[in-house]
Design a protein around this motif. Structure first.
Motif, PDB file in Angstrom:
ATOM      1  N   ASN A  60       0.820  -1.220   0.000  1.00 14.18           N
ATOM      2  CA  ASN A  60       0.000   0.000   0.000  1.00 14.18           C
ATOM      3  C   ASN A  60       0.848   1.261   0.000  1.00 14.18           C
ATOM      4  N   ALA A  61       2.006   1.207   0.617  1.00 19.95           N
ATOM      5  CA  ALA A  61       2.836   2.416   0.748  1.00 19.95           C
ATOM      6  C   ALA A  61       3.420   2.882  -0.568  1.00 19.95           C
ATOM      7  N   ILE A  62       3.564   1.981  -1.535  1.00 22.04           N
ATOM      8  CA  ILE A  62       4.248   2.352  -2.786  1.00 22.04           C
ATOM      9  C   ILE A  62       3.425   2.000  -4.026  1.00 22.04           C
ATOM     10  N   ILE A  63       2.160   1.638  -3.858  1.00 19.92           N
ATOM     11  CA  ILE A  63       1.372   1.164  -4.998  1.00 19.92           C
ATOM     12  C   ILE A  63       1.095   2.288  -6.002  1.00 19.92           C
ATOM     13  N   GLN A  64       1.010   3.531  -5.542  1.00 20.67           N
ATOM     14  CA  GLN A  64       0.844   4.648  -6.476  1.00 20.67           C
ATOM     15  C   GLN A  64       2.244   5.165  -6.835  1.00 20.67           C
ATOM     16  N   ARG A  65       2.694   4.824  -8.020  1.00 21.35           N
ATOM     17  CA  ARG A  65       4.100   5.041  -8.385  1.00 21.35           C
ATOM     18  C   ARG A  65       4.472   6.520  -8.469  1.00 21.35           C
ATOM     19  N   ARG A  66       3.546   7.361  -8.914  1.00 21.70           N
ATOM     20  CA  ARG A  66       3.870   8.791  -8.995  1.00 21.70           C
ATOM     21  C   ARG A  66       4.065   9.380  -7.593  1.00 21.70           C
ATOM     22  N   ARG A  67       3.213   8.977  -6.654  1.00 15.34           N
ATOM     23  CA  ARG A  67       3.363   9.440  -5.270  1.00 15.34           C
ATOM     24  C   ARG A  67       4.713   8.979  -4.712  1.00 15.34           C
ATOM     25  N   THR A  68       5.068   7.735  -5.002  1.00 18.50           N
ATOM     26  CA  THR A  68       6.342   7.193  -4.534  1.00 18.50           C
ATOM     27  C   THR A  68       7.515   8.002  -5.084  1.00 18.50           C
ATOM     28  N   LEU A  69       7.428   8.389  -6.335  1.00 23.98           N
ATOM     29  CA  LEU A  69       8.487   9.197  -6.945  1.00 23.98           C
ATOM     30  C   LEU A  69       8.578  10.565  -6.280  1.00 23.98           C
ATOM     31  N   GLU A  70       7.436  11.199  -6.057  1.00 26.12           N
ATOM     32  CA  GLU A  70       7.438  12.558  -5.515  1.00 26.12           C
ATOM     33  C   GLU A  70       7.868  12.591  -4.055  1.00 26.12           C
ATOM     34  N   LEU A  71       7.449  11.602  -3.249  1.00 24.42           N
ATOM     35  CA  LEU A  71       7.754  11.627  -1.820  1.00 24.42           C
ATOM     36  C   LEU A  71       9.115  11.018  -1.501  1.00 24.42           C
ATOM     37  N   PHE A  72       9.504   9.983  -2.240  1.00 28.76           N
ATOM     38  CA  PHE A  72      10.720   9.256  -1.904  1.00 28.76           C
ATOM     39  C   PHE A  72      11.819   9.378  -2.962  1.00 28.76           C
ATOM     40  N   ASP A  73      11.534  10.141  -4.025  1.00 29.39           N
ATOM     41  CA  ASP A  73      12.505  10.288  -5.122  1.00 29.39           C
ATOM     42  C   ASP A  73      12.956   8.908  -5.597  1.00 29.39           C
ATOM     43  N   PHE A  74      11.969   8.026  -5.778  1.00 21.68           N
ATOM     44  CA  PHE A  74      12.239   6.626  -6.115  1.00 21.68           C
ATOM     45  C   PHE A  74      11.357   6.248  -7.289  1.00 21.68           C
ATOM     46  N   ASP A  75      11.976   6.050  -8.434  1.00 21.00           N
ATOM     47  CA  ASP A  75      11.252   5.747  -9.663  1.00 21.00           C
ATOM     48  C   ASP A  75      11.104   4.232  -9.775  1.00 21.00           C
ATOM     49  N   TYR A  76       9.943   3.732  -9.390  1.00 21.43           N
ATOM     50  CA  TYR A  76       9.771   2.284  -9.257  1.00 21.43           C
ATOM     51  C   TYR A  76       8.806   1.728 -10.297  1.00 21.43           C
ATOM     52  N   GLN A  77       9.181   0.571 -10.809  1.00 22.04           N
ATOM     53  CA  GLN A  77       8.310  -0.172 -11.716  1.00 22.04           C
ATOM     54  C   GLN A  77       8.522  -1.658 -11.473  1.00 22.04           C
ATOM     55  N   ILE A  78       7.434  -2.394 -11.316  1.00 21.81           N
ATOM     56  CA  ILE A  78       7.551  -3.844 -11.254  1.00 21.81           C
ATOM     57  C   ILE A  78       7.815  -4.349 -12.670  1.00 21.81           C
ATOM     58  N   GLU A  79       8.784  -5.254 -12.817  1.00 21.58           N
ATOM     59  CA  GLU A  79       9.249  -5.600 -14.158  1.00 21.58           C
ATOM     60  C   GLU A  79       8.795  -6.973 -14.645  1.00 21.58           C
ATOM     61  N   CYS A  80       7.897  -7.633 -13.904  1.00 23.18           N
ATOM     62  CA  CYS A  80       7.411  -8.932 -14.388  1.00 23.18           C
ATOM     63  C   CYS A  80       6.577  -8.770 -15.660  1.00 23.18           C
ATOM     64  N   TYR A  81       6.065  -7.564 -15.902  1.00 25.56           N
ATOM     65  CA  TYR A  81       5.279  -7.300 -17.105  1.00 25.56           C
ATOM     66  C   TYR A  81       6.123  -6.684 -18.219  1.00 25.56           C
ATOM     67  N   VAL A  82       7.426  -6.561 -17.975  1.00 23.57           N
ATOM     68  CA  VAL A  82       8.356  -6.007 -18.956  1.00 23.57           C
ATOM     69  C   VAL A  82       9.066  -7.167 -19.664  1.00 23.57           C
ATOM     70  N   ARG A  83       9.269  -7.040 -20.966  1.00 22.61           N
ATOM     71  CA  ARG A  83       9.991  -8.082 -21.696  1.00 22.61           C
ATOM     72  C   ARG A  83      11.362  -8.317 -21.044  1.00 22.61           C
ATOM     73  N   LYS A  84      11.779  -9.562 -20.979  1.00 17.92           N
ATOM     74  CA  LYS A  84      12.990  -9.927 -20.253  1.00 17.92           C
ATOM     75  C   LYS A  84      14.196  -9.110 -20.694  1.00 17.92           C
ATOM     76  N   GLU A  85      14.336  -8.894 -21.988  1.00 19.16           N
ATOM     77  CA  GLU A  85      15.512  -8.173 -22.489  1.00 19.16           C
ATOM     78  C   GLU A  85      15.488  -6.688 -22.126  1.00 19.16           C
ATOM     79  N   ASN A  86      14.337  -6.173 -21.698  1.00 20.40           N
ATOM     80  CA  ASN A  86      14.216  -4.760 -21.356  1.00 20.40           C
ATOM     81  C   ASN A  86      14.238  -4.499 -19.853  1.00 20.40           C
ATOM     82  N   ARG A  87      14.340  -5.548 -19.044  1.00 20.65           N
ATOM     83  CA  ARG A  87      14.352  -5.363 -17.598  1.00 20.65           C
ATOM     84  C   ARG A  87      15.684  -4.785 -17.126  1.00 20.65           C
TER      85      ARG A  87
END
Length: 409
Positions: free
Chosen positions: A294-321
């Motif tokens: 819950n603390a990091i599920i909204q990625r834009r909020r996470t970026l603005e408050l924690f300066d942390f650009d987060y993305q879960i990569e299981c949905y990203v093609r393997k070569e692009n992770r």
């Protein structure tokens, strides 16, 4: 109306400014990530944690512990999945859609009714309703009792990834409409039964109007996160953006919420939150977070408050992770400092540390290891593992060998 608008505009012109460090502290405090002892122990503590958070997201990924278990484990001194089973069977929790499929406190059941009623009226959530199939499925459950999708013998008509059999689509449709509920699961398999056989008698089933629902969204968000924007509060709540903005204006005029500035962003909070800003709250020691926490599920909020650009990569093609299939955010002393791509090899009892990535120089400090390694071993144990195996570390060359020595030792 003009006078109230002037009052609201005056409030916006003079918001209270909150330091970013204090904002993080307040957010993590409301998310119950500063300590693990605030709720007590046992099923009652698990229920209290879910009530504080408002919901806990469910997800099917099992590379490490499932998302809802992982999220609760990070907030409770002793958490067992059986707590959830017990609470669900006792009618204290129910499953439905929040911004995604979630465990929700039964006391808040009525706030799921607007979505249920929209879908029952024809709004499409996943697939268009097949009335013949839903009638057939409903009749079987009424006559035979609780059933899962495995109790139906039909097969998907296509072989694509997200294909569902007609009976499974019907079960999901009836679940979203609220005609069926999930009183328990077998393993992680949903078991469905009629609402009238699951819903406790004490539950309020009156439907909130849009204004009441907007205030519920505001109250639950501010309780769980401390502060928020209208956009964050209405996150993935169809058609509620304008209503939330209007309700925030009304609450601000009444003094029930107030605007605050964090960095250059405007948020709203309840006045009592600011009293906590001056209190010596503990800093979070170390937490290995779920991607769906819950603390990091909204990625834009996470970026603005924690300066942390987060993305879960299981949905990203393997070569692009960049960081790995299931990169888990690392929280240390109220900062997000890196990611851990991990996989629990339960057969061998080994937690595979596929890639540890650190964003800053935390890995050069002894205090980092004093906090991280015990938490890492605790996380391994939670995942049924008693060994660690490190494959790759990046972002902190000086700390890399120190970490390898500590893990190997």
């Amino acid at each position: 109306m003009c006078d109230s608008l002037l009052v609201f505009e005056a409030l916006l012109l003079n918001p209270t400014h909150i330091d970013i460090k204090d904002a993080r502290k307040l957010c993590l405090h409301r998310q119950s990530l500063l300590t693990r002892g605030g709720f007590g122990r046992g099923p009652s503590a698990t229920l209290a944690a879910i009530k504080q958070l408002g919901y806990v997201q469910l997800d099917t990924l099992t590379v490490v512990a499932r998302a809802h278990e992982h999220t609760l484990w990070n907030r409770l001194p002793v958490f067992r999945p059986s707590h959830i089973e017990k609470l669900q069977l006792e009618g204290e929790l129910f499953e439905h859609w929040s911004h995604a499929l979630a465990l929700l406190p039964m006391v808040n059941y009525r706030y799921a009714l607007p979505l249920m009623q929209r879908i029952a009226a024809g709004e499409v959530h996943w697939n268009k309703k097949d009335k013949k199939e839903t009638t057939k499925v409903l009749a079987r459950i009424r006559n035979e009792g609780p059933l899962s999708s495995k109790d139906f013998q039909d097969k998907p008509q296509q072989k694509t990834m997200w294909s569902r059999s007609p009976s499974k689509r019907a079960l999901e449709q009836l679940f979203m409409e609220g005609e069926l509920m999930i009183p328990f699961r077998r393993g992680f398999q949903k078991v469905y039964d009629l609402r009238e056989r699951v819903l406790p008698d004490w539950v309020d089933t009156s439907t909130p109007d849009s204004s009441e629902f907007a205030r519920y969204l505001i109250d639950s968000h501010l309780q769980a996160h401390g502060f928020g924007t209208a956009k964050e509060i209405a996150y993935l709540r169809k058609g509620m953006g304008a209503k939330v903005k209007q309700a925030l204006q009304e609450l601000a005029e009444a003094g029930e919420v107030m605007p605050i500035m964090v960095s250059d962003s405007l948020y709203y909070c309840q006045p009592d939150l600011l009293e906590l800003a001056d209190q010596p709250l503990p800093r979070a020691g170390f937490r290995i977070l779920s991607p769906f926490d819950n603390a990091i599920i909204q990625r834009r909020r996470t970026l603005e408050l924690f300066d942390f650009d987060y993305q879960i990569e299981c949905y990203v093609r393997k070569e692009n992770r960049k960081f790995g299939y299931l990169c888990l955010p690392l929280l240390f002393r109220n900062r997000l400092v890196g990611r851990l791509d991990a996989k629990a090899d339960r057969a061998s009892g080994t937690l595979q540390l596929l890639h540890l990535q650190l964003d800053d120089q935390s890995g050069e400090r002894e205090s980092f290891y004093r906090s991280f390694l015990p938490e890492l071993r605790r996380f391994a144990s939670f995942n049924g593992c008693d060994k660690l195996a490190l494959q790759r570390i990046s972002g902190c060359p000086i700390g890399a060998q120190r970490f390898r020595d500590a893990v190997d030792g």
